[in-house]
Write a protein that holds these residues in place. Sequence first.
Motif, PDB file in Angstrom:
ATOM      1  N   HIS A   1      40.676  18.400 -18.216  1.00 28.67           N
ATOM      2  CA  HIS A   1      40.277  19.062 -16.943  1.00 28.67           C
ATOM      3  C   HIS A   1      40.002  20.872 -17.213  1.00 28.67           C
ATOM      4  O   HIS A   1      38.897  21.311 -16.652  1.00 28.67           O
TER       5      HIS A   1
ATOM      6  N   GLY B   1      48.343  21.056 -17.055  1.00 29.69           N
ATOM      7  CA  GLY B   1      47.998  18.909 -16.953  1.00 29.69           C
ATOM      8  C   GLY B   1      48.483  18.649 -17.710  1.00 29.69           C
ATOM      9  O   GLY B   1      49.159  19.672 -18.934  1.00 29.69           O
TER      10      GLY B   1
ATOM     11  N   SER C   1      49.296  15.513 -12.538  1.00 33.11           N
ATOM     12  CA  SER C   1      48.149  16.816 -12.054  1.00 33.11           C
ATOM     13  C   SER C   1      47.999  18.118 -13.022  1.00 33.11           C
ATOM     14  O   SER C   1      48.914  18.856 -12.903  1.00 33.11           O
TER      15      SER C   1
ATOM     16  N   ALA D   1      44.858  17.393 -14.328  1.00 36.60           N
ATOM     17  CA  ALA D   1      44.389  16.530 -15.103  1.00 36.60           C
ATOM     18  C   ALA D   1      44.324  15.097 -15.152  1.00 36.60           C
ATOM     19  O   ALA D   1      44.741  14.747 -14.315  1.00 36.60           O
TER      20      ALA D   1
ATOM     21  N   ALA E   1      46.045  10.906 -19.227  1.00 31.79           N
ATOM     22  CA  ALA E   1      46.111  11.692 -18.090  1.00 31.79           C
ATOM     23  C   ALA E   1      47.685  11.310 -17.310  1.00 31.79           C
ATOM     24  O   ALA E   1      47.880  10.377 -16.808  1.00 31.79           O
TER      25      ALA E   1
END
Length: 105
Positions: A49, A71, A83, A85, A80
């Motif tokens: 990210h 992330g 978030s 990511a 992942a």
Amino acid sequence: MTEPSWHVVARFDDVAKDDVVAATIGDAALAIVRTNDNRVFVLDATCTHGRASLADGFVDGTEIECPKHNGRFEVTTGEAVASPARAALRTYPCRLSDGCIEVQL
């Protein structure tokens, strides 16, 4: 076709439990993670990210958190899991040999 080769990336004792260290082999920037239960995983060190180094991240169980935007990635799969990511990290086969961590590239 050439077989992938094994490379020593760290001594097992140099990676603390619940920690991560950086290694570089050629152009590959790697994060070597040792979990609290002494399992070792090797994955790409660059967050998918924010492009930050996960070698500066925080290990919690089997997840590593990016130091830039928080992330999170599952170290066993590279997935992942939090978030912001979204894209998975590449993981690499690794093994212990004579007290050293080796990765196959």
